[in-house]
Design an enzyme around this catalytic site. Sequence first.
Site, PDB file in Angstrom:
ATOM      1  N   GLU A 201      29.579  65.197  36.638  1.00 24.40           N
ATOM      2  CA  GLU A 201      29.080  65.050  38.016  1.00 24.40           C
ATOM      3  C   GLU A 201      29.696  66.077  38.970  1.00 24.40           C
ATOM      4  O   GLU A 201      30.080  65.743  40.094  1.00 24.40           O
ATOM      5  CB  GLU A 201      29.317  63.621  38.515  1.00 24.40           C
ATOM      6  CG  GLU A 201      28.531  62.576  37.743  1.00 24.40           C
ATOM      7  CD  GLU A 201      28.658  61.165  38.319  1.00 24.40           C
ATOM      8  OE1 GLU A 201      27.687  60.399  38.208  1.00 24.40           O
ATOM      9  OE2 GLU A 201      29.732  60.834  38.873  1.00 24.40           O
ATOM     10  N   GLU A 277      23.419  58.411  32.325  1.00 27.93           N
ATOM     11  CA  GLU A 277      24.009  57.137  32.719  1.00 27.93           C
ATOM     12  C   GLU A 277      22.944  56.281  33.394  1.00 27.93           C
ATOM     13  O   GLU A 277      22.581  56.540  34.540  1.00 27.93           O
ATOM     14  CB  GLU A 277      25.190  57.336  33.684  1.00 27.93           C
ATOM     15  CG  GLU A 277      26.397  58.009  33.061  1.00 27.93           C
ATOM     16  CD  GLU A 277      27.576  58.083  34.027  1.00 27.93           C
ATOM     17  OE1 GLU A 277      27.539  57.394  35.078  1.00 27.93           O
ATOM     18  OE2 GLU A 277      28.517  58.838  33.746  1.00 27.93           O
TER      19      GLU A 277
END
Length: 636
Positions: A201, A277
């Site tokens: 991320e 995710e």
Amino acid sequence: MGKWCFGRKPGRTLGLLMLVILSFLVFRRLDWYSLIPAWLRHRQSGLQANGQYFMLEDSTFWIFGGSMHYFRVPKEYWRDRLLKMKACGLNTLTTYVPWNLHEPERGKFDFSGNLDLEAFVLMAAEIGLWVILRPGPYICSEIDLGGLPSWLLQDSGMRLRTTYKGFTEAVDLYFDHLMSRVVPLQYKHGGPIIAVQVENEYGSYNRDPAYMPYIKKALEDRGIVELLLTSDNKDGLQKGVMDGVLATINLQSQHELQLLTNFLLSVQRVQPKMVMEYWTGWFDSWGGPHNILDSSEVLKTVSAILDAGSSINLYMFHGGTNFGFINGAMHFHEYKSDVTSYDYDAVLTEAGDYTAKYFKLRGFFGSLSGVPLPPQPDLLPKTAYEPLRPNLYLSLWDALQYMEEPVNSEKPVNMENLPINNGNGQSFGYTLYETTIASSGILSGLVRDRGQVFVNTVSVGFLDYERKKIVIPLIQGYTRLRILVENRGRVNYGDNIDDQRKGLIGNIYLNDSPLKKFRIYSLDMKKSFFQRFSVDKWSPIPEEPMFPAFFLGALSISLSPFDTFMKLEGWEKGVVFVNGQNLGRYWNIGPQETLYLPGAWLDQGINQVIVFEEKMAGPVIQFTETPHLGRSQYLD
């Protein structure tokens, strides 16, 4: 050399050896090919992006993945959880790799026991799961400092997750060691790892445009040859895409799915889509609700993700536990530390039990598999042991004499910069600061994260993010001032990870004058910490114990041990240790009300239980078969 008989006639020896082998093969009606393990055959190209599809060798491949972190699950239970993953219809395991746990001191690596990454990956392969590895170095994962070692913060100019020299030099040394273990486990070397994630991320952090190319090159230079991925949420996807790496997305709602997949199509054109995710639940923070995501909503979103032509990874399939002090924290408008349980309202519970989500997803993935799924493993038995009444006690103030010599310093020193642990400072636990004062007044300073203030042995209150000043009552003569500071967890996500030093930060002031001459005790509460408290150091519990204090009891188990949950009703805040294993923190503000105690960590016979309690002890420690996770809040 003359005694080595093979050296005289190597041709004849080799010929005899070949004849024996060939005769054996003919006799057994075998061929050379059959001697090669099945999982080593036909391996050339590995996982590839081919238009809108993943290809594994020459076949279309859909990733049905689930996240489980080996460091959050007792090693004895890895197989149970992985078999349940396979039985749910998943084909791929994803896991993070926590740098802070694997390199607790510079150059000192630990891949043993519960941190045996290679054993975990090979077990997944044995069970029939592929692996996507997420080695960081930053992993977020609701773990202290996002998995970065706290000793990095000894450098006052440290800039984490950038190409700052002090950071990249440490990453290089870590990757040298880690990748020597990972490379042989890759698909093209006969292992189960089919893809590797580049950092985590980074688009939502995005401090240094040279950083992600550096991490990519660091992986490739050390022999990573499998497909590379990035992973970003809606806040970072636009800035997280990089050349030569397949972008994947993190989300929870169908609305986000449409937005993010449209964006991916615009920037990387026709490529395989993957939700790295899909959040099956959410983590909890102390003082907040227990987060829940409805199982029907999960099934709808998973179905929508696959209908959109996307592969998927369930984060989390099994969350496990933040054993010890490894939990992370968030700090946006206010500081919130994560609870010990990483149940996450995941597909399996914290203790590995089935949920409504599991049964619905097993039915769904089973309908796609074309072959019957493996049978569901039986649940591990649970029990509620008889309540335990601690019988021995040691106040913190009495325990100080048995600890290592304190650090003497003119000024307060933050936890990470204490000259202990071979120059690596203190990572986790508590730190006690002690000095002398001669007057009353207003005490003020920066305490990270929570400091209980004592005049001699009497508690006068707390300093933390909200309470930055406290009144020190009127005293006579010279008095000992003590501040017991707890690192409740370093922030694991956000812009302020460089500012995560713990303890007393800078000077502490009494009536605006800086205090001097400190004695500083490290209370890291490792196994070696308790070895100093031999049985003769403890005494019977008095009617009115002095706090903080350690309480010692024995849990007697006559039969084979089973999993259980500890309930500390009447206790306020502290940490529990069983047979030297740190089960984690408890706190009566909730939402978590029980601590998971794996049966694998218990012995038939006598089990040592130590509770460190900060403020108020209950009469007994209770046990229950089911966890109590507190009041619930449904996620939108």
